[in-house]
Design an enzyme around this catalytic site. Sequence first.
Site, PDB file in Angstrom:
ATOM      1  N   GLU A 168      39.822 -14.826  -5.782  1.00 53.00           N
ATOM      2  CA  GLU A 168      38.597 -15.579  -5.502  1.00 53.00           C
ATOM      3  C   GLU A 168      37.622 -15.328  -6.640  1.00 53.00           C
ATOM      4  O   GLU A 168      37.428 -14.179  -7.068  1.00 53.00           O
ATOM      5  CB  GLU A 168      37.982 -15.131  -4.176  1.00 53.00           C
ATOM      6  CG  GLU A 168      36.645 -15.787  -3.860  1.00 53.00           C
ATOM      7  CD  GLU A 168      36.047 -15.294  -2.546  1.00 53.00           C
ATOM      8  OE1 GLU A 168      36.816 -14.792  -1.689  1.00 53.00           O
ATOM      9  OE2 GLU A 168      34.829 -15.398  -2.368  1.00 53.00           O
ATOM     10  N   GLU A 173      26.479 -16.866  -5.602  1.00 51.29           N
ATOM     11  CA  GLU A 173      26.085 -16.688  -4.212  1.00 51.29           C
ATOM     12  C   GLU A 173      24.643 -16.203  -4.192  1.00 51.29           C
ATOM     13  O   GLU A 173      24.213 -15.439  -5.060  1.00 51.29           O
ATOM     14  CB  GLU A 173      26.962 -15.669  -3.501  1.00 51.29           C
ATOM     15  CG  GLU A 173      28.393 -16.115  -3.285  1.00 51.29           C
ATOM     16  CD  GLU A 173      29.183 -15.067  -2.518  1.00 51.29           C
ATOM     17  OE1 GLU A 173      29.392 -15.276  -1.312  1.00 51.29           O
ATOM     18  OE2 GLU A 173      29.566 -14.058  -3.130  1.00 51.29           O
TER      19      GLU A 173
END
Length: 418
Positions: A168, A173
Amino acid sequence: MDSPRLLRRCLLAAFSAVLLASAAVTPAQADPTRAAAPEPRAAAAVTFSDTFDGPAGSAVNSSKWQTETGDNVNNHERQFYTAGTNNAALDGQGHLVITARRENPNNYQCWYGRCEYTSARLNTSGRFTTTYGRVEARLKVPRGQGMWPAFWMLGNDIGQVGWPNSGEIDVMENVGFEPSTVHGTLHGPGYSGSGGIGGAYTLPGGQAFADAFHTFAVDWSPEAITWSVDGTVYQRRTPADLGGRQWVFNKPFFLILNLAVGGYWPGDPDGSTVFPQQLVVDEVKVTTGESSGGAPIRGLAGKCVDVAAANSANGTPVQLYDCNGTAAQQWTVGSDGSIRALGKCLDVTAGGTAEGTPVQLYDCNGTAAQRWTVTGARDIVNPQANKCLDVTGNNSANGTRLQIWTCAGTANQKWTVG
């Protein structure tokens, strides 16, 4: 300090109940010498682009994106991801708007009972994947306690190998209690969940990311991934950062955009949180490192990376020289990490990693000595050595040999491709 980050679950239509993650990160201080760097690879090919043009209220292009549905118990997130356009629609002004609402008109059920919020999550699985290149999005994030927007990628083999073996890459974020900070993280086998490898970038002067659009990007090549915000590089990761654990980032990945509400890391919304909240996406773009034909690489004093005497023999020195447009100065920056001219590759002599190891032209062989990362800050980095392409002695005279040296952000290590 590390910021606690817990697991996420991938809610793909093709396969469900797959665990994902958000991880503990160590914030990285941005290098001020790297601000406002121009884009690399002027001749790069755009392999994916969405500028979200269309009538207000219309859905995203289904040939590029699919919509995921469901809740997420693993993070204790509070939203239910819906289909349709109630939570993800174009605004008619060239934006995708992902909206989190405090509502449940369809009696959606979540892990904790009747869902309190709705939102949306989109991905390109089955429609687009990329291996390497520059992956970027221009976004304006929401604000408020409990908000958790993200732009990220998953290994396309997740259905076969599961998470975290799939890998990932979190491009960006943000959590609402850190309005000025974003995080970029890698997850893989043995470094997932709270053990993810990453860093953070904080806007100066107390600015909030929700106040304006910002461009979040990774420059991704074999054995290296570099994160930037608005062209400012704030971290670079290579297999050396994994402590012997497996690097799982040399394969296809797909893209994901989502806006979560609540969860272990951001915490739940509270009385200060105003709804609805929106993640506004201006553009998503992926460019490869492949240039069509060749292009010059310009550096110190505006001079070019040059193969001495245009000689294609193995071991020919690579030097700085007046730009003249000859084949000895026409370089192709490849998505495989190679930089090529005259049918051969830019090579660190004998695969060396020491300061001052010269570079040369050599038969392309796929070794780490021939892998390079061209960053948004205009560095050309050999990940094996963790060093930059450098003009020896900061000397701009014709014929000055090029070498590798510890990256210092100096003018003799800055290059423009194209």
